[in-house]
Motif scaffolding. Structure first.
Motif, mmCIF file in Angstrom:
data_model
loop_
_atom_site.group_PDB
_atom_site.id
_atom_site.type_symbol
_atom_site.label_atom_id
_atom_site.label_comp_id
_atom_site.label_asym_id
_atom_site.label_seq_id
_atom_site.Cartn_x
_atom_site.Cartn_y
_atom_site.Cartn_z
ATOM 1 N N CYS A 1 7.750 -32.985 27.890
ATOM 2 C CA CYS A 1 8.880 -33.469 27.094
ATOM 3 C C CYS A 1 9.622 -34.534 27.891
ATOM 4 O O CYS A 1 9.869 -34.353 29.079
ATOM 5 N N TYR B 1 12.420 -31.342 20.878
ATOM 6 C CA TYR B 1 11.834 -32.679 20.732
ATOM 7 C C TYR B 1 10.393 -32.573 20.213
ATOM 8 O O TYR B 1 9.647 -31.682 20.619
ATOM 9 N N CYS C 1 14.181 -28.107 23.947
ATOM 10 C CA CYS C 1 15.153 -28.961 23.269
ATOM 11 C C CYS C 1 14.736 -29.294 21.845
ATOM 12 O O CYS C 1 15.495 -29.909 21.107
ATOM 13 N N CYS D 1 12.822 -32.840 29.106
ATOM 14 C CA CYS D 1 12.757 -31.601 29.887
ATOM 15 C C CYS D 1 11.515 -31.631 30.765
ATOM 16 O O CYS D 1 10.508 -32.224 30.416
HETATM 17 ZN ZN ZN Z 1 12.590 -30.908 25.754
#
Ligand code: ZN
Ligand code: ADP
Length: 753
Positions: free
Chosen positions: A461, A486, A484, A464
């Protein structure tokens, strides 16, 4: 200034703003003729604004000079939103978690009551304005309107009815009602309508069991304590020993002596089952509170509780703050679950809060589990809780047989599937007998990571430091970040080397479901994980599908492991036990043991014995062995020893200063500063220093999360008064402003990622 001896004309008000400088209460004057009590919400002038606040105390005098005193503008309700006992609890919590009182008080009132958004739902209600005889006479006289006559006949018993209820007997009654009202025969008013959540859950009527010996013995200890209003218990009963029945019997006793009870469950997913049991026995006196209810529903349930109409509250951890009247008992079911720790600010441990509340309000605390937390069992051994044990299942049902499937030899034998040969065979047999199975796969999605075969690149990610999980969707697959949210389309060539050998590895629930469907075509399955349960009542729908038998195999993450009672389940498979064992946390053994034992406990709860298959690459791991034998005591002893020797909690505190910043260098710098700061603090306080075992500046396992770079200063300390003081000092330190970085103090947090 109005002044009468002994009359309380001033009040302390906590203004509902969370800010350093308003943590303390402000003194206001109560204007002549206004009556207030502690716990009541009020509107007060604050600077140039009008703010909401909560009265925490009333006083006959004050040091504040009359010139500075301002008056309370008005109460927001006639009643105290927070009962006085809960104010004391909020004060204790604020002290303990080093946060402003306004924050802990907030936990105790529904969000709808803040910011003037209260919305009371109403409905039109009709009542009779004349005597029954007069109504009857009038009905007989209404020869021109059958509707009016029917309505009068309906209402002549004197009971008010809603327009909706009337319309079930008389079609379209509105015009007729208006006419009756104009004639002065009935009155139509707006009455408050309470939304009652959980109305759709099927009610399970009381089966009227005779308690088993084990259940009766446990109850015989709890009931006298209820009478005395004092006692704390740890009810340790194996899965299927009938713990629920014990506390339902205790609740019955509490209710009959005019007391109330709070029943906490670790997950919202478990509330429908509990509500259906309690509503079946106690009717609408049972209320339900959790965060998936709409704000309106929560507000209405809260009011039913506050008024004493609901006297049994079922809910997730926040229900511990329910404003029940005359509290008799708090039950914390599955007490070992980490969801009882609130990791968000203000941090609290529900078990501690409940113990405090019980002591304040003269109530009994019952912690129940088949796999108590190491902490609670240690407390029970020390005598803080009375230990109640139920070592046998009801009706002499055996605990399920647990087998271990060695996935290393499966692989050697050429089986690359996520299902071992023995589990495949067992699944087929189970289905051919018409029974049900549960498969635990503690990871959602299809593949857990995507990587390039040529260069080893793993798709991560961008926000992250976490690998992206592949999810199959209704049309195309997507990569998704589990931290998160995404999402991205999977790359067709490697973003690093440009190669075309992008491959997918590691399995999740979706993959398991697909494999099961392959080997058992036509057998309906259900999947329960974060992705399938996000909608309103998402959990309830899936569980109902399984309970009704429409789904025969339930595949899911740890949310299926706990508390559920499905008598048709005879087979349980743990697909990847190593996922739980390999987590980098000192609690991973405890959590893995609990998870395996709990999920195993879902098998064989009906009349047919159960079978459990645990798949692992580490068949010799002692934790797998303890779980296979379902031997809690042996596990506890081994783990307790390990924690003592390795100096882990509860023998020590593990704490950290967590630093987060969008800028990596800033995060590094702040971590070094924080470390220096801690060391300086310890130099100036040798009495604290003696209790600190180590302080290290060492990056956490996840160094980028939701776009923020993370660093940490890890601290291991002994457990003592001095360390509490040390943490208080540290927490003050984290409150001073830091440019471009956030610093959090976490003492024994639930996760250390
Ligand atoms: Zn993330
Ligand atoms: P636990 O929470 O301890 O795992 P439960 O409370 O879910 O166990 O009870 C297990 C099962 O046994 C449930 O189906 C419950 O209805 C049934 N049960 C509980 N007590 C009795 C009893 N005294 N006689 C017969 N069945 C019982």
């Amino acid at each position: 200034m109005p002044w009468k001896e002994g009359v309380k004309v001033f009040c302390q008000v906590i203004v509902d703003i969370v800010h350093e400088n308003v943590a303390k209460p402000f003194t206001y004057q109560i204007p002549d003729g206004m009556e207030l009590t502690a716990g009541q919400r009020v509107a007060v002038p604050f600077g140039h604004m009008e703010k909401e606040g909560i009265v925490t105390a009333l006083t006959p005098d004050t040091d504040v000079s009359p010139a500075k005193l301002r008056c309370v503008l008005r109460p927001l309700e006639e009643y105290a939103a927070i009962p006085p006992e809960l104010i004391g609890l909020a004060e204790d919590m604020a002290l303990k978690s080093h946060c402003p009182l306004a924050e802990t008080l907030r936990l105790m009132i529904p969000a709808q009551m803040r910011g003037g958004r209260v919305h009371v739902k109403t409905e039109k209600t009709v009542c009779l304005c004349v005597s029954s005889e007069d109504a009857e006479t009038a009905a007989a006289a209404c020869t021109r309107s059958l509707k009016r006559s029917a309505i009068l006949n309906l209402l002549k018993d004197g009971q008010p009815r809603t327009v909706h209820e009337i319309s079930e007997h008389v079609r379209d009654p509105r015009d007729a009602l208006k006419k009756l009202e104009a004639d002065g025969l009935v009155k139509i008013t707006d009455s408050e309508k309470l939304r009652m959540p959980g109305g759709s859950v099927p009610v399970v009527s009381d089966p009227g069991y005779t308690l088993t010996e084990g259940q009766q013995e446990a109850l015989d200890e709890i009931l006298p304590a209820l009478g005395k209003g004092k006692g704390m218990f740890l009810l340790h009963g194996v899965t299927g020993s009938g713990k629920t029945e014990v506390f339902m019997a205790a609740v019955r006793n509490a209710l009959s002596s005019g007391k109330s009870a709070i029943i906490l469950v670790p997950e919202i997913a478990l509330t429908p089952q509990m509500v259906s049991w309690f509503r079946g026995r106690f009717g609408p006196v049972a209320a339900v509170i959790h965060s998936r209810l709409s704000a309106g529903e929560r507000y209405d349930e809260w009011r039913r509780i506050r008024r004493g109409e609901a006297r049994v509250v079922i809910g997730a951890r926040s229900a511990v703050f329910s404003p029940v009247k005359n509290l008799g008992m708090i039950v914390i079911d599955e007490e070992h679950e980490s969801t009882y720790l609130n990791d968000r600010h203000p941090r609290y441990d529900t078990r501690e809060v409940a113990a405090n509340r019980c002591e304040r309000e003269g109530a009994v605390l019952v912690l129940a589990s088949a796999t108590p937390s190491i902490l609670s069992f240690a407390k029970a051994r020390r005598g803080d809780y009375m230990l109640l044990e139920m070592p046998d299942r009801v009706n002499e049902r055996p605990l399920p047989d647990v087998e271990i499937a060695d996935m290393r030899s499966e692989l050697e034998g050429g089986n690359r599937s996520v299902l071992s040969g023995v589990l495949k065979k067992a699944l087929k047999e189970c289905c051919s007998r018409g029974e049900q199975a549960i498969l635990l796969m503690n990871r959602r999605g299809y593949n857990s990571f995507v990587s390039c075969r040529s260069c080893g690149y793993v798709v991560k990610c961008p926000n992250c430091d976490i690998s992206m999980t592949y999810h199959i969707g209704s049309r195309d697959g997507l990569l998704r970040c589990h931290y998160c949210g995404y999402t991205m389309i999977p790359p067709s060539e490697c973003p690093s080397c440009g190669g075309h050998y992008i491959r997918y590895f590691g399995a999740g629930t979706q993959k398991v479901e697909e494999e099961v469907r392959k080997i058992l075509p036509g057998i309906p399955t259900a999947r329960m994980d974060y992705d399938t349960t996000s909608g309103k009542d998402g959990h309830g729908k899936i569980l109902e599908e399984f309970r009704s038998g429409r789904a025969r195999i339930l595949i899911g993450t740890q949310m299926i492991a706990k508390g559920l009672d499905f008598p048709q389940v005879t087979l349980v498979g743990v697909i990847a036990a190593d996922l739980a064992l390999n987590l980098p946390d000192y609690r991973s053994r405890e959590r893995a043991f609990q998870l395996f034992t709990q999920v195993a406990g879902r098998a064989g709860r009906g009349s047919i014995p159960g079978r459990v298959i645990i798949q692992t690459y580490k068949p010799d791991d002692p934790v797998i062995g303890f779980a296979a034998r379902q031997d809690y005591r042996a596990f506890f002893e081994s783990e307790f020893r390990r924690r003592r020797n390795g100096l882990y909690p509860p023998f020590t505190n593990l704490a950290r200063l967590l630093i987060e910043s969008p800028d990596e260098e800033n995060a590094d710098r702040k971590a070094r500063e924080a470390e220096a700061c801690v060391k300086k603090l310890l130099e100036t306080h040798p009495e604290w220093h003696r209790k600190i075992l180590s302080v290290v500046n060492e990056p956490p396992s996840v160094q980028l999360l939701r776009g923020k770079h993370r660093r940490q200063v890890l601290m291991k300390t002994l457990v003592s008064r001095e360390t509490d003081d040390f943490f208080s000092a540290l927490s003050e330190l984290t409150e001073s402003p830091t440019d471009g970085a956030d610093i959090y103090l976490e003492v024994n947090p639930t996760t250390m990622i």
